[in-house]
Design an enzyme around this catalytic site. Sequence first.
Site, PDB file in Angstrom:
ATOM      1  N   TYR A 142      -8.415 -45.873  14.672  1.00 46.87           N
ATOM      2  CA  TYR A 142      -9.712 -45.633  15.296  1.00 46.87           C
ATOM      3  C   TYR A 142     -10.268 -46.971  15.754  1.00 46.87           C
ATOM      4  CZ  TYR A 142     -14.636 -44.265  15.772  1.00 46.87           C
ATOM      5  OH  TYR A 142     -15.906 -44.035  16.245  1.00 46.87           O
ATOM      6  N   ASP A 237      -7.391 -55.146  15.949  1.00 42.44           N
ATOM      7  CA  ASP A 237      -8.734 -54.649  15.659  1.00 42.44           C
ATOM      8  C   ASP A 237      -9.008 -54.861  14.165  1.00 42.44           C
ATOM      9  OD1 ASP A 237     -11.034 -53.310  15.156  1.00 42.44           O
ATOM     10  OD2 ASP A 237     -10.416 -51.404  16.064  1.00 42.44           O
ATOM     11  N   LYS A 265     -18.547 -55.194  11.065  1.00 41.32           N
ATOM     12  CA  LYS A 265     -18.805 -54.889   9.649  1.00 41.32           C
ATOM     13  C   LYS A 265     -19.170 -56.125   8.820  1.00 41.32           C
ATOM     14  CE  LYS A 265     -16.202 -50.573   9.959  1.00 41.32           C
ATOM     15  NZ  LYS A 265     -17.041 -49.400   9.787  1.00 41.32           N
TER      16      LYS A 265
END
Length: 425
Positions: A142, A237, A265
């Site tokens: 994702y 990623d 994050k």
Amino acid sequence: MTRSEELFARAQRVIPGGVNSPVRAFKAVGGTPLFIARAEGARVWDADGKAYIDYVGSWGPMILGHAFGPIVEAVREAALRGTSYGAPCAAEVELAERVVALVPSIEKVRFVSSGTEATMSALRLARGFTSRSKILKFEGCYHGHSDGLLVKAGSGALTFGQPSSSGVPAEIAALTTVLDYNDPAGLEKTFAEIGNEIAAVIVEPVAGNMNLILPKREFLDAMRNLCTKHGAVLILDEVMSGFRVGLQGAHGHYGIKPDLVTLGKVMGGGLPAAAFGGRRDIMQCLAPLGAVYQAGTLSGNPVAVAAGLATLKLVQAPGFYERLTRTAKQMTEGLAASAAKHDIPFSAQSIGSMFGLYFSGKAPTSYAEVMASDKAAFNRFFHAMLDEGVYLAPSAFEAGFVSAAHTDADIAQTIAAADKIFAAW
Ligand code: HOZ
């Protein structure tokens, strides 16, 4: 009716599905999402005042635990100087210098506000740099919710059985080729067929959006070698794994050199900040230097940058990641031992402070193996743990996180809760 149930009923009248990000809705596990009233250290408290040991950590950012004093102070101080300027400020230079110093593969970095923006912008940059259109991604990974990346995606998309979103034009989806994670042969074959058309390969070097899947060495090497050979940009990623798996992320851990990296994050310290960065020659193609456009009113926001900077200073403390790694191992080994004692097909593993729990006899290494795990058993376990005061991600397809605030006593309490559940399984 609990306060969370009341709030959820109200929320559903004015917010689609009652949540602002689908995986929060508890749809996969059933029941009512917990509405969180406050969080501190390793715990969250729901709107009814019940405390839970938290292993979601806001889906990754809260590596120091919730409401950690120095972060709260940094945010407060920054906010007192104004919450947004829409103009450059010293703190963002300092954060950029720190990111570049900590992550050797990043020579230049651009700040954005979310992981989705980071991956979306990195892809556009790779396309601008290579003058090619096609991208490769892996099933179950994702990378946020931009059009070309919502094809066979993980996280909420996978949780709700809609890995490829409606609303993505077929013409855009056609530019995304999806391969199996951990399958170097698939990569070889695709590069042999269309290698000179591929702008970028984008991958989670540790997959955390289809539960936790660790990469095989040959998979990482094949990606690096094939991208180099065919002139494609390798985008790692690390929105989830960056500053999580270790100070240099998953790529530092595995010793693989990306062309571009995306971060988010932990890097934002719990505020909306993310980044993409990498090779200087590629990053120079970005506006205002180059022709690839990317912008944002809140990019490099002074409050978010202050939280990120304070976080990155603290995670550099000697032994920080070693301790977190031990905490995560203690937890996964304890849970696995308890399940084994009660003869329950269950496994668990961790890397740095990320962990995966699987209702299957062995830790999966592919999307197909994750899909074969017992989701009904996970859902049952999830609710039983909630009753015991342990908050896991409400999906069998998400990684979990420990923070520096999780103590040995918290881990022991978690294992004891699982043991009680497994004994009655
Ligand atoms: N995509 C996130 C999990 N991998 C979910 C974010 C959220 O719901 O807050």
